[in-house]
Enzyme design. Structure first.
Site, short mmCIF file in Angstrom:
data_model
loop_
_atom_site.label_atom_id
_atom_site.label_comp_id
_atom_site.label_asym_id
_atom_site.label_seq_id
_atom_site.Cartn_x
_atom_site.Cartn_y
_atom_site.Cartn_z
N LYS A 21 -23.70 19.83 66.63
CA LYS A 21 -23.79 18.50 66.90
C LYS A 21 -24.46 17.85 65.67
O LYS A 21 -25.42 18.14 65.19
CB LYS A 21 -24.00 18.12 68.33
CG LYS A 21 -22.84 18.55 69.09
CD LYS A 21 -22.86 17.90 70.56
CE LYS A 21 -21.58 18.24 71.13
NZ LYS A 21 -21.57 17.92 72.81
N ARG A 81 -22.65 25.76 75.80
CA ARG A 81 -21.31 25.60 75.43
C ARG A 81 -21.45 25.76 73.77
O ARG A 81 -21.96 24.83 73.27
CB ARG A 81 -20.60 24.23 75.80
CG ARG A 81 -19.31 24.32 75.21
CD ARG A 81 -18.59 22.92 75.59
NE ARG A 81 -17.18 22.72 75.07
CZ ARG A 81 -16.94 22.36 73.92
NH1 ARG A 81 -17.92 21.78 73.04
NH2 ARG A 81 -15.71 22.29 73.57
C1 8Y7 Z 1 -19.16 18.90 75.01
C2 8Y7 Z 1 -17.90 19.51 75.84
C3 8Y7 Z 1 -17.23 18.77 73.68
C4 8Y7 Z 1 -20.32 19.03 75.75
C5 8Y7 Z 1 -19.20 19.59 77.70
C6 8Y7 Z 1 -18.11 19.20 70.54
C7 8Y7 Z 1 -15.35 19.53 75.28
C8 8Y7 Z 1 -17.60 18.21 71.11
N1 8Y7 Z 1 -18.79 18.65 73.84
N2 8Y7 Z 1 -17.93 19.75 77.02
N3 8Y7 Z 1 -16.82 19.24 74.99
N4 8Y7 Z 1 -20.28 19.35 77.04
N5 8Y7 Z 1 -19.14 19.96 79.03
O1 8Y7 Z 1 -19.04 18.88 69.73
O2 8Y7 Z 1 -21.23 18.73 75.29
O3 8Y7 Z 1 -18.02 20.51 70.76
S1 8Y7 Z 1 -16.46 18.60 72.38
#
Ligand code: 8Y7
Length: 290
Positions: free
Chosen positions: A234, A268
């Site tokens: 990020k 994640r």
């Molecule tokens: C997150 C996410 C994304 C996160 C959860 C990326 C779909 C953007 N970020 N879901 N999704 N938490 N739960 O940088 O921080 O991957 S998308």
């Protein structure tokens, strides 16, 4: 349905048990042509490349992913909205293929009731909604699915969230948001024990907000629900290290460790193998006795 302990829980994800009593890895599988860090890699023109997807998934499963998170809508800042039908066309065939091949929890990264309902029918094990079931029909669809749900906090929408994020106290404000969404879930029959919470790093937060949230992540343990954290690649890492998205592995793994030390039970990530090793070390420290 859920065995709870002070640090985590075992969630029933459509028959597969997800043990969150120690920190686990959720691998990111984007089936979008435009995601910010790996957009288009699993795309061939306008179609999802199922063979490449399965290869990536196999690598993730073999290197320690407990969950695969399948997303068909990019939520990067300023991303174009996608129609429900288009999202379903991307996600559902991918889910079907993966379900046939792998005995791992398959998470749907979606805010769309249609995708929740059809996805649950096709064997999804978890709903990961960056909009915390706020779309019309999403609460009902999630309740009917019977699946565990991750409620993520976002201030604003992907179109405007980074314009001027404002909080009086970022942790207190997000805790109040969680209280409201937990109550909304319980009101439609989603039991509290079926929920995970995620403060939503990067979703309507300045660098300072993100850093404070991570430092104070442990405060969200007061809900006694599993905490999910998405920090991988990020912009906060870019802001501190000056690295582009394809060179944020060290920053990402470091943040995953910090989050796990503060109680996050599901991380994640894009880099599964490296994160799984790091989390194995966190676990060893948590479990050592004497
Ligand atoms: C997150 C996410 C994304 C996160 C959860 C990326 C779909 C953007 N970020 N879901 N999704 N938490 N739960 O940088 O921080 O991957 S998308």
């Amino acid at each position: 349905m859920a065995i709870t302990s002070s640090t985590g829980a075992v969630l029933d994800c459509a028959g597969l048990l997800l043990d969150l009593r120690y920190p686990r890895v959720m691998g990111v599988l984007n089936v979008t042509p435009d995601s910010f860090s790996d957009g288009g890699q699993l795309f061939d023109g306008s179609r999802v490349q199922l063979s490449a997807l399965c290869q990536r998934a196999e690598e993730m499963v073999n290197t320690g992913a407990a969950v695969l998170d399948i997303g068909g809508e990019s939520t990067r800042p300023g991303a174009a909205p996608v129609s429900e039908a288009e999202e379903a066309d991307r996600v559902l065939p991918a889910l079907e293929q993966l379900r046939q091949r792998f005995d791992v929890v398959l998470s749907l990264d979606t805010s769309t009731p249609l995708v929740m309902t059809e996805g649950a029918r096709l064997g999804a094990g978890l709903i990961n909604d960056v909009r915390a079931l706020s779309r019309p029909g999403a609460l009902a669809a999630a309740a009917d699915s019977g699946l565990p749900v991750c409620l993520m906090h976002m201030q604003g929408s992907p179109q405007n969230m980074q314009q001027s994020p404002t909080y009086t106290d970022v942790v207190a404000n997000i805790k109040a948001f969680f209280e409201g969404r937990i109550a909304a879930c319980e009101a439609v029959g989603i039991p509290r024990q079926r929920l995970l919470l995620d403060p939503g790093f990067g979703f309507g937060k300045t660098l300072e907000h993100n850093l404070l949230l991570l430092r104070r992540l442990g405060e969200f343990q007061s809900f006694d629900l599993p905490i999910l954290a998405g920090l991988s690649r990020k912009s906060m890492i870019g802001a501190i290290t000056g690295r582009p998205t394809d060179n944020r592995l060290t920053g990402s793994v470091s943040l995953a460790v910090m989050a796990a030390e503060r109680g996050a039970r599901l991380l994640r990530v894009h880099d599964v193998a490296e994160t799984a090793d790091a989390l194995a070390m966190v676990r060893a420290l948590e479990e050592v006795v004497q």
